[in-house]
Design an enzyme around this catalytic site. Structure first.
Site, mmCIF file in Angstrom:
data_model
loop_
_atom_site.group_PDB
_atom_site.id
_atom_site.type_symbol
_atom_site.label_atom_id
_atom_site.label_comp_id
_atom_site.label_asym_id
_atom_site.label_seq_id
_atom_site.Cartn_x
_atom_site.Cartn_y
_atom_site.Cartn_z
ATOM 1 N N TYR A 42 0.785 -1.604 -0.233
ATOM 2 C CA TYR A 42 0.111 0.385 0.210
ATOM 3 C C TYR A 42 0.718 1.121 -0.264
ATOM 4 O O TYR A 42 0.944 1.941 -0.774
ATOM 5 C CB TYR A 42 -0.780 -0.191 1.044
ATOM 6 C CG TYR A 42 -1.162 1.169 1.246
ATOM 7 C CD1 TYR A 42 -2.677 1.202 -0.043
ATOM 8 C CD2 TYR A 42 -1.795 2.048 2.306
ATOM 9 C CE1 TYR A 42 -3.796 2.530 0.372
ATOM 10 C CE2 TYR A 42 -2.369 3.256 2.004
ATOM 11 C CZ TYR A 42 -3.163 3.872 1.530
ATOM 12 O OH TYR A 42 -4.354 4.460 1.897
ATOM 13 N N GLU B 12 -12.227 5.705 3.871
ATOM 14 C CA GLU B 12 -11.607 6.114 5.543
ATOM 15 C C GLU B 12 -12.882 6.590 6.470
ATOM 16 O O GLU B 12 -12.758 6.510 7.783
ATOM 17 C CB GLU B 12 -11.282 7.401 5.150
ATOM 18 C CG GLU B 12 -10.045 7.756 4.137
ATOM 19 C CD GLU B 12 -8.365 7.625 5.174
ATOM 20 O OE1 GLU B 12 -8.950 6.888 5.727
ATOM 21 O OE2 GLU B 12 -7.737 7.306 3.538
ATOM 22 N N TRP C 200 -5.891 1.035 10.094
ATOM 23 C CA TRP C 200 -6.699 1.410 9.258
ATOM 24 C C TRP C 200 -6.137 -0.068 8.139
ATOM 25 O O TRP C 200 -6.754 -0.794 6.961
ATOM 26 C CB TRP C 200 -5.334 1.962 8.072
ATOM 27 C CG TRP C 200 -5.283 1.692 6.610
ATOM 28 C CD1 TRP C 200 -4.214 1.290 5.597
ATOM 29 C CD2 TRP C 200 -6.637 2.644 6.071
ATOM 30 N NE1 TRP C 200 -5.192 1.711 4.140
ATOM 31 C CE2 TRP C 200 -6.298 2.482 4.522
ATOM 32 C CE3 TRP C 200 -7.812 3.333 5.856
ATOM 33 C CZ2 TRP C 200 -6.856 2.115 3.494
ATOM 34 C CZ3 TRP C 200 -8.921 3.020 4.914
ATOM 35 C CH2 TRP C 200 -8.180 2.819 3.420
#
Length: 195
Positions: free
Chosen positions: A27, A49, A57
């Site tokens: 990522y 988000e 995350w």
């Protein structure tokens, strides 16, 4: 670690958060901080988000494909047509985060955005990108803000237009993820690659 870059197993210097798992390495290296355009693509990032709020995350990243399946690829027009039955289906879907408030916000946001002109979400979000020439590259993680004037203004504007579950911190995470700002640390190889 002083919060500066650190070498990965391949010897490349990276932001330290991007080294903890293979998922984060990919990522960090290939997506985070790269410009994202397109209403549906930005809607996906906005939704993810919001789902991340209060969670790590990595939890979202590892369920991303499940989210894409559950929310029909985050196509705004499609999600805007989801029914109460779809909401119940989502609440039972172990492939996503089953939070009723976040699911309801995603569906409500899609319905709002379905009434916008094509490209309007993209144009609005990118209008809040700060001038990169006046932003210093962060040297350490401590130099990276959680909120900025721009993210505060973006969140306020989106809320004013009827979107939910978006605050200044979520807006800034969106700005980082979608390349409106480049918060790769100064000596991170990904910053040099994207410059």
């Amino acid at each position: 670690m002083n919060g500066g870059v650190a070498p990965g197993s391949d010897g490349k210097l990276r932001c330290p958060w991007g080294l903890s798992t293979d998922d984060y390495v990919t990522y960090h290296d290939e997506e985070w901080g790269r410009p994202v355009h397109g209403d549906d693509a930005l809607f996906e990032r906005l939704c993810l988000e919001a789902f991340q709020s209060g969670l790590s995350w990595i939890t979202i990243l590892r369920r991303r494909e499940g989210f894409r399946v559950a929310f029909d690829g985050f196509k705004i027009a499609s999600v805007a047509e989801f029914t109460d039955a779809d909401e119940e289906r989502l609440l039972a879907d172990a492939g996503i985060i089953r939070n009723r408030a976040k699911i309801k916000a995603t569906l409500a946001n899609a319905r709002v955005l379905a009434g916008w002109s094509p490209g309007e979400l993209d144009t609005l979000i990118w209008s809040y990108a700060p001038d990169p020439a006046v932003r210093l590259a962060p040297r350490t993680i401590a130099d990276v803000p959680a909120v900025t004037d721009e993210s505060t203004a973006l969140a306020k504007d989106l809320k004013k237009r009827g979107l939910r579950f978006i605050g200044p911190t979520t807006a800034y995470a969106l700005m980082q993820a979608c390349g409106l700002v480049d918060d790769h640390l100064r000596d991170c190889f990904a910053r040099r690659a994207s410059a």
